[in-house]
Write an enzyme that holds these catalytic residues in place. Structure first.
Site, PDB file in Angstrom:
ATOM      1  CG  HIS A   1      -2.191  14.399  -7.876  1.00  0.00           C
ATOM      2  ND1 HIS A   1      -2.872  13.241  -7.592  1.00  0.00           N
ATOM      3  CD2 HIS A   1      -0.868  14.058  -7.953  1.00  0.00           C
ATOM      4  CE1 HIS A   1      -2.003  12.246  -7.487  1.00  0.00           C
ATOM      5  NE2 HIS A   1      -0.788  12.708  -7.713  1.00  0.00           N
TER       6      HIS A   1
ATOM      7  CG  PHE B   1       2.633   8.647   2.338  1.00  0.00           C
ATOM      8  CD1 PHE B   1       3.469   8.353   3.397  1.00  0.00           C
ATOM      9  CD2 PHE B   1       2.003   9.880   2.320  1.00  0.00           C
ATOM     10  CE1 PHE B   1       3.673   9.263   4.422  1.00  0.00           C
ATOM     11  CE2 PHE B   1       2.203  10.804   3.337  1.00  0.00           C
ATOM     12  CZ  PHE B   1       3.044  10.489   4.391  1.00  0.00           C
ATOM     13  CG  ASN B   2      -1.445  10.143   0.182  1.00  0.00           C
ATOM     14  OD1 ASN B   2      -1.486  10.969   1.078  1.00  0.00           O
ATOM     15  ND2 ASN B   2      -0.558  10.207  -0.806  1.00  0.00           N
TER      16      ASN B   2
ATOM     17  CG  PHE C   1      -0.820  12.163  -4.153  1.00  0.00           C
ATOM     18  CD1 PHE C   1       0.404  11.832  -3.617  1.00  0.00           C
ATOM     19  CD2 PHE C   1      -1.002  13.458  -4.624  1.00  0.00           C
ATOM     20  CE1 PHE C   1       1.437  12.769  -3.556  1.00  0.00           C
ATOM     21  CE2 PHE C   1       0.012  14.399  -4.558  1.00  0.00           C
ATOM     22  CZ  PHE C   1       1.236  14.049  -4.025  1.00  0.00           C
TER      23      PHE C   1
ATOM     24  CG  ASP D   1       4.621  17.996  -5.534  1.00  0.00           C
ATOM     25  OD1 ASP D   1       4.993  19.150  -5.776  1.00  0.00           O
ATOM     26  OD2 ASP D   1       5.037  16.993  -6.151  1.00  0.00           O
TER      27      ASP D   1
ATOM     28  CD  GLU E   1      -2.909  -1.169   0.142  1.00  0.00           C
ATOM     29  OE1 GLU E   1      -2.976  -0.200  -0.636  1.00  0.00           O
ATOM     30  OE2 GLU E   1      -3.588  -2.204   0.012  1.00  0.00           O
TER      31      GLU E   1
END
Ligand code: GFB
Length: 419
Positions: free
Chosen positions: A279, A43-44, A379, A361, A41
């Site tokens: 994004h 990061f978000n 993200f 970002d 998985e």
């Protein structure tokens, strides 16, 4: 540093003294809840799993003191830069403001948990899995079952379980490990944790298996609001906004209060800096979610139309695209607009790694007048939440790029903030 706001639960030598008892609190040693997530998985999604577990720990704290141990960030699939030094065992304080997290639930870093432990041991590990036979009717249930997959190994010599343990596999072991098939919400683990174990430290592995107790309610948003990025990363993002995007909080009406607990905005309070932020998720998404991702040329066309419509002259691009694709996008956008991408210095990269650069970002996207994301990207979702917290008009947040074949181009679900 032991972060624990509720003084009744603070773990110190003085806790045994009469004062605590006089206040009517029965002294109890805190217990530690650890968790981990499926290694693949990103990061978000991991941030989302933190929220489910933080709500569980908050509920556990109604009956006795529990502290959430933050799983260090190690070896994430998307973190591939070679010029940033080690991307192992990164503490949460690199990315998040721990004081802020603590205002929702008591937390400590894993290395602090080890410092507090007599031995580098996690007493019990429960590895969550689905039911082998699947399910017909959704009902909350959990059962101890043989492991369908078992990433832990029994070490005969030490009589302990060995495992990955966030990159601490050489040092940390577990005394007990069991697999549990589960169908349910995170809160469903509470009776199990209170009735079936008295261990001081309990780890829930594959914690993404359990769902949010209540997706999108006020508690969901409290824990989300508590996940403020670290001050340093916010400052780097703010300095970039000021230098390149004419974006300053006072002007943009995006000033943060000192504590998230005092911050309450209405939709439309925030104006945002005079730029469009996109994004543009590429890399593995181009392959895995082919139908959702536009060609670079089509992305440029949509961005130009939106920037014109909103009379914005600057376009900020957050992307995991290789440089060639970014240059191609700039070429298609042409001279009518100024196009920007955050370029970290060597020092920023070394210090904050791929994870920190991605957060910068996200922070810059969160402050744009208009945001456009990528469909189904967590993200992009986290940027949308951030903008809800800041108080943007949903029209300026819940937008996405579409593939050229997607004529309907349905826009994202509006998960609006609740207080
Ligand atoms: O965050 P994440 O789970 O989002 O994973 P998705 C994408 C990772 O790619 C981020 C990098 O955490 C960053 O490391 N990344 C993506 C970016 N976009 C950007 C960007 O604009 N700027 C920077 N600096 N970095 C899911 C994954 O990704 O995609 C799943 O969670 C799976 O594991 C799936 O790979 C296909 O939800 O977009």
């Amino acid at each position: 540093m032991l972060v624990c706001k509720n003084t009744a639960y603070q773990h110190s030598e003085d806790d045994h003294d009469e004062d605590v008892l006089k206040q009517g609190f029965e002294y109890k040693e805190p217990r530690y809840l650890l968790y981990d997530v499926n290694p693949g998985e990103g990061f978000n999604l991991r941030r989302d799993v933190y929220m489910r577990i933080a709500v569980l720990v908050q509920n556990l704290n109604k009956d006795g003191p529990w502290i959430l141990v933050l799983p260090p960030w190690s070896r994430l699939y998307h973190w591939r830069s070679r010029d940033v030094g080690s991307q192992e065992r990164i503490p949460w304080s690199t990315f998040f403001d721990l004081t802020s997290l603590t205002e929702f639930v008591p937390v400590i870093e894993f290395h602090e948990f080890l410092e507090l432990s007599k031995e580098p041991i996690i007493e019990e590990v429960y590895y969550l899995q689905n039911y082998k036979e699947g399910w017909d009717k959704w009902e909350e249930k959990m059962d101890k079952r043989p492991c369908l997959v078992n990433p832990y190994e029994w070490d005969r010599e030490s009589q302990r379980w060995r495992g990955w343990f966030f990159g601490y596999s050489d040092e940390v072991e577990a005394l007990k490990m069991e697999c549990i098939s589960v169908l349910g919400h995170a809160g469903f683990l509470k009776p199990f944790l209170l009735a079936n174990t008295t261990a001081r430290s309990v780890m829930i592995d594959r914690a993404e298996t359990v769902l949010h107790d209540r997706y999108g309610d006020a508690v969901f948003w409290q824990v989300r609001r508590s996940m403020r990025f670290s001050k340093k990363l916010r400052e780097i993002g703010d300095a970039y906004r000021a230098e390149f995007l004419d974006s300053i909080d006072e002007q943009d009406k995006t000033v943060l209060t000192d504590s998230w607990t005092d911050m309450k905005t209405n939709h439309g309070d925030a104006l945002g800096g005079p730029y469009l932020a996109v994004h543009l998720r590429r890399a593995d998404f181009v392959r895995v979610r082919e139908k959702d991702v536009p060609s670079i040329k089509h992305a440029a066309k949509q961005l130009k139309e939106l920037a014109r419509k909103h009379n914005l002259k600057k376009i900020f691009v957050a992307t995991d695209a290789p440089l060639g694709e970014y240059e191609e996008l700039k070429g298609h956008i042409g001279k009518e607009f100024d196009v920007f991408r955050f370029e970290p210095t060597k020092e920023v990269k070394q210090m904050y790694k791929d994870g920190g650069v991605a957060i910068i970002d996200q922070w810059i996207c969160a402050h744009a007048r208009l945001f456009v994301g990528t469909r189904e990207s967590t993200f992009s979702f986290r940027i949308q939440d951030e903008r809800e917290i800041l108080g943007f008009d949903p029209e300026m947040t819940f937008n996405r790029l579409c593939n050229e074949k997607d004529k309907k181009c349905e826009q994202p679900t509006r998960w609006l903030i609740q207080y």
